[in-house]
Every structure is written in structure tokens, then in C-alpha cells.
Design a protein around this motif. Structure first.
Motif, PDB file in Angstrom:
ATOM      1  N   UNK A 170      -0.885  47.400 -34.191  1.00 13.31           N
ATOM      2  CA  UNK A 170      -1.207  48.697 -34.760  1.00 13.31           C
ATOM      3  C   UNK A 170      -1.693  48.548 -36.199  1.00 13.31           C
ATOM      4  N   UNK A 171      -2.702  49.325 -36.522  1.00 13.68           N
ATOM      5  CA  UNK A 171      -3.241  49.306 -37.879  1.00 13.68           C
ATOM      6  C   UNK A 171      -2.244  49.962 -38.831  1.00 13.68           C
ATOM      7  N   UNK A 172      -2.308  49.627 -40.135  1.00 16.97           N
ATOM      8  CA  UNK A 172      -1.408  50.274 -41.105  1.00 16.97           C
ATOM      9  C   UNK A 172      -1.516  51.793 -41.053  1.00 16.97           C
ATOM     10  N   UNK A 173      -2.726  52.322 -40.889  1.00 13.40           N
ATOM     11  CA  UNK A 173      -2.895  53.769 -40.834  1.00 13.40           C
ATOM     12  C   UNK A 173      -2.184  54.359 -39.627  1.00 13.40           C
ATOM     13  N   UNK A 174      -2.273  53.686 -38.487  1.00 16.29           N
ATOM     14  CA  UNK A 174      -1.604  54.178 -37.289  1.00 16.29           C
ATOM     15  C   UNK A 174      -0.089  54.155 -37.466  1.00 16.29           C
ATOM     16  N   UNK A 175       0.431  53.119 -38.134  1.00 15.94           N
ATOM     17  CA  UNK A 175       1.874  53.031 -38.360  1.00 15.94           C
ATOM     18  C   UNK A 175       2.356  54.136 -39.299  1.00 15.94           C
ATOM     19  N   UNK A 176       1.578  54.412 -40.323  1.00 14.69           N
ATOM     20  CA  UNK A 176       1.955  55.490 -41.261  1.00 14.69           C
ATOM     21  C   UNK A 176       1.964  56.829 -40.540  1.00 14.69           C
ATOM     22  N   UNK A 177       0.942  57.059 -39.709  1.00 22.83           N
ATOM     23  CA  UNK A 177       0.894  58.307 -38.947  1.00 22.83           C
ATOM     24  C   UNK A 177       2.105  58.439 -38.024  1.00 22.83           C
ATOM     25  N   UNK A 178       2.510  57.299 -37.436  1.00 20.83           N
ATOM     26  CA  UNK A 178       3.666  57.329 -36.541  1.00 20.83           C
ATOM     27  C   UNK A 178       4.935  57.692 -37.307  1.00 20.83           C
ATOM     28  N   UNK A 179       5.061  57.193 -38.542  1.00 19.02           N
ATOM     29  CA  UNK A 179       6.229  57.528 -39.367  1.00 19.02           C
ATOM     30  C   UNK A 179       6.257  59.016 -39.708  1.00 19.02           C
ATOM     31  N   UNK A 180       5.077  59.641 -39.727  1.00 21.14           N
ATOM     32  CA  UNK A 180       4.981  61.068 -40.021  1.00 21.14           C
ATOM     33  C   UNK A 180       5.164  61.927 -38.770  1.00 21.14           C
ATOM     34  N   UNK A 181       5.399  61.270 -37.647  1.00 24.78           N
ATOM     35  CA  UNK A 181       5.677  62.011 -36.431  1.00 24.78           C
ATOM     36  C   UNK A 181       4.544  62.091 -35.428  1.00 24.78           C
ATOM     37  N   UNK A 182       3.405  61.463 -35.735  1.00 26.49           N
ATOM     38  CA  UNK A 182       2.279  61.498 -34.816  1.00 26.49           C
ATOM     39  C   UNK A 182       2.393  60.352 -33.805  1.00 26.49           C
ATOM     40  N   UNK A 183       1.690  60.499 -32.679  1.00 33.66           N
ATOM     41  CA  UNK A 183       1.740  59.471 -31.653  1.00 33.66           C
ATOM     42  C   UNK A 183       0.957  58.232 -32.081  1.00 33.66           C
ATOM     43  N   UNK A 184       1.342  57.093 -31.538  1.00 31.36           N
ATOM     44  CA  UNK A 184       0.611  55.862 -31.778  1.00 31.36           C
ATOM     45  C   UNK A 184      -0.634  55.825 -30.889  1.00 31.36           C
ATOM     46  N   UNK A 185      -1.683  55.132 -31.317  1.00 31.90           N
ATOM     47  CA  UNK A 185      -2.858  55.009 -30.462  1.00 31.90           C
ATOM     48  C   UNK A 185      -2.533  54.168 -29.224  1.00 31.90           C
ATOM     49  N   UNK A 186      -3.236  54.454 -28.116  1.00 33.67           N
ATOM     50  CA  UNK A 186      -3.000  53.660 -26.912  1.00 33.67           C
ATOM     51  C   UNK A 186      -3.827  52.376 -26.914  1.00 33.67           C
ATOM     52  N   UNK A 187      -4.763  52.267 -27.847  1.00 35.26           N
ATOM     53  CA  UNK A 187      -5.567  51.056 -27.925  1.00 35.26           C
ATOM     54  C   UNK A 187      -6.144  50.929 -29.322  1.00 35.26           C
ATOM     55  N   UNK A 188      -6.500  49.704 -29.656  1.00 34.17           N
ATOM     56  CA  UNK A 188      -7.171  49.436 -30.930  1.00 34.17           C
ATOM     57  C   UNK A 188      -8.222  48.365 -30.700  1.00 34.17           C
ATOM     58  N   UNK A 189      -9.366  48.527 -31.339  1.00 35.81           N
ATOM     59  CA  UNK A 189     -10.409  47.517 -31.320  1.00 35.81           C
ATOM     60  C   UNK A 189     -10.857  47.221 -32.733  1.00 35.81           C
ATOM     61  N   UNK A 190     -11.259  45.987 -32.948  1.00 36.60           N
ATOM     62  CA  UNK A 190     -11.969  45.614 -34.161  1.00 36.60           C
ATOM     63  C   UNK A 190     -13.396  45.255 -33.761  1.00 36.60           C
ATOM     64  N   UNK A 191     -14.351  45.957 -34.324  1.00 38.12           N
ATOM     65  CA  UNK A 191     -15.760  45.697 -34.024  1.00 38.12           C
ATOM     66  C   UNK A 191     -16.414  45.060 -35.238  1.00 38.12           C
ATOM     67  N   UNK A 192     -17.194  44.012 -35.007  1.00 38.43           N
ATOM     68  CA  UNK A 192     -17.936  43.347 -36.066  1.00 38.43           C
ATOM     69  C   UNK A 192     -19.396  43.773 -35.974  1.00 38.43           C
ATOM     70  N   UNK A 193     -19.869  44.433 -37.010  1.00 41.09           N
ATOM     71  CA  UNK A 193     -21.237  44.944 -37.046  1.00 41.09           C
ATOM     72  C   UNK A 193     -22.087  44.064 -37.961  1.00 41.09           C
ATOM     73  N   UNK A 194     -23.263  43.714 -37.464  1.00 39.03           N
ATOM     74  CA  UNK A 194     -24.229  42.968 -38.266  1.00 39.03           C
ATOM     75  C   UNK A 194     -25.104  43.974 -39.010  1.00 39.03           C
ATOM     76  N   UNK A 195     -24.892  44.073 -40.299  1.00 34.21           N
ATOM     77  CA  UNK A 195     -25.679  44.976 -41.146  1.00 34.21           C
ATOM     78  C   UNK A 195     -26.799  44.175 -41.794  1.00 34.21           C
ATOM     79  N   UNK A 196     -27.786  43.833 -40.960  1.00 37.43           N
ATOM     80  CA  UNK A 196     -28.948  43.065 -41.422  1.00 37.43           C
ATOM     81  C   UNK A 196     -28.509  41.777 -42.118  1.00 37.43           C
ATOM     82  N   UNK A 197     -27.640  41.034 -41.472  1.00 40.06           N
ATOM     83  CA  UNK A 197     -27.192  39.747 -41.992  1.00 40.06           C
ATOM     84  C   UNK A 197     -25.813  39.769 -42.608  1.00 40.06           C
TER      85      UNK A 197
END
Length: 259
Positions: A170-197
């Protein structure tokens, strides 16, 4: 992207796809890794699906298994949809990621331990799962492009280089949201984008959005650049300021209308 498309975990009830969809099925779940335009002819690029060790290092794909399983209860289509997501290629050619076929998805789930005899599954279920899978990836790319618009002058054609599933990290943002009472995400992805090199990492948290709509979308996506570079941090600060500023403007307009 390293470990890739398809659910890495054993899919739950596939028959649930007509109601609240099983979270693992439509996304390329747990375990995955995270140029230029030219005169070369555009062509599709294999959608990465790392399920075993026999991986082609060029396209990060195992050999595509389009053969029906021995005890498969019905035939499945082998056609594959070309996405709108451009892929960063080392030779500068233009290619697009290609989504798995229904048969490939079925075979991948079997390799992960799923057994169709445990489910009341129909051909239509597999069709819906593929549509959900593809729609959520298209939605994620459109969210990435909104951020990339901040850099349109320096790069007008960002491309997706790789992605990786990190459902249990879980990402830090997702963990903080969970501490505030929100649900955790069911999935997480990291995408690598090529911004013209230049490589830019994006974090995508997927939350359950409830019922599937007529576009086969159900996930609520939280897409943002990873806070692993000063440029990414600055982009997030700019967007935070813009959102805060326009919210204040909208609030003032509402106050004038009510007074």
C-alpha cells in the motif's frame, strides 16, 4: 512492465462480474515490474503478462497460450484488442500495448490455481471480465495523460514503458486514508512513463467504485506521480494549489448565488 497483466491472485467468483466485480479479475494484479515518433509503421505490442519464468526479454511476454485447456467447458475467442496506450520502444518505432484474449486470460487464471469447476461460470462472464480489464487500463492511461499535460511543451507524446502490480504494498497515501477511516485500495500499480527520454513513475491506487457502468468501468482511480523526484513533487504541489484555488472560486460563486 515486469510482472504484468492478468490477476496474479486466484480470482474470486467470476459470476460476480454482473454485480460488484471481483477486484482481482479485471486488473493486472500482484507482482509486476514497473520513442519517439518516426516514419515507422505503427504496430501493436504484446501486452505484458508475466506468469512464468520463460519470458521474452524484448516484450516481457511468456509464449502466448491460445490453446483451450483440456477440460475447458466451452470455447473462448482468441482475438485481442489493441489498446490506445502507446508503448515506448527502444528502436523509436510506434507500437501499442495489446490486451490478452479471453483464452489467454482463462489459461492465466488456471496457472494461478483457479479451477472453473468451483464456479458457475459462463462464456459471457469471460467476455465481461476482459471488457472490465481493458476499460480500467484505458481509464488509468487517460488519468496519466492529465498529469502529462503539464509537460506538453517539452513532450507531446508520452508513452508507457512498463508497469508493475503491487497489490499488497500500500502506498503511504492509501495508508493515511485508511487511518482516517477510508477503505484500502484493492490494487496498486506503478506505471513507468517515457516522457520523451525521461522516465517518470506514477502510482495508481484502485478503489472499488461499486456497480459496473455501461462503459464497463467500476474502479475509482487515484493516479499521481510518485514523490521520488523534485519534478514530481513540484507537479503535485501545482495541482494541489490549482484544485484548492478553483474550489475557493466555486465556493464564492455558490455564496453569491445563495445570498
Amino acid at each position: 512492465m515486469g510482472n504484468q497483466v492478468f490477476a496474479e491472485a486466484v480470482p474470486p467468483k467470476l459470476s460476480e462480474v454482473n454485480g460488484n466485480p471481483p477486484p482481482e479479475c479485471p486488473m493486472h494484479n500482484k507482482g509486476a515490474t514497473p520513442k519517439s515518433d518516426g516514419d515507422n509503421k505503427s504496430k501493436p505490442s504484446e501486452c505484458p503478462v508475466q506468469h512464468d519464468s520463460n519470458i521474452n526479454p524484448y516484450n516481457m511476454m511468456p509464449p502466448a497460450n491460445q490453446q483451450p485447456a483440456p477440460d475447458q467447458p466451452f470455447s473462448l475467442p482468441t482475438n485481442r484488442q489493441v489498446s490506445t496506450i502507446p508503448r515506448a520502444m527502444p528502436d523509436g518505432s510506434t507500437e501499442f500495448w495489446v490486451y490478452p484474449s479471453q483464452q489467454m486470460f482463462w489459461n492465466a487464471m488456471l496457472r494461478k490455481g483457479w479451477r472453473w469447476k468451483d464456479e458457475d461460470i459462463k462464456q459471457k462472464d469471460m467476455e465481461d471480465i476482459i471488457k472490465i480489464h481493458n476499460a480500467n487500463n484505458e481509464q488509468a492511461w487517460q488519468e496519466v495523460l492529465k498529469w502529462e499535460a503539464l509537460h506538453a511543451k517539452e513532450c507531446g507524446h508520452p508513452r508507457l514503458k512498463s508497469f508493475g502490480g503491487k497489490a499488497t504494498q500500500y502506498s503511504p497515501r492509501a495508508r493515511i486514508r485508511a487511518l482516517l477511516g477510508y477503505e484500502l485500495p484493492f490494487d496498486r500499480h506503478d506505471w513507468i512513463v517515457d516522457r520523451c527520454g525521461k522516465e517518470v513513475r506514477y502510482v495508481i491506487d484502485y478503489y472499488d467504485g461499486g456497480e459496473i457502468d455501461n462503459k464497463y468501468e467500476f474502479a475509482l482511480l487515484d493516479v499521481r506521480p510518485a514523490m521520488d523526484s523534485l519534478d514530481n513533487i513540484w507537479d503535485r504541489m501545482k495541482v494541489f494549489y490549482m484544485r484548492y484555488r478553483y474550489e475557493l472560486i466555486d465556493d464564492k460563486k455558490d455564496d453569491k448565488l445563495t445570498n
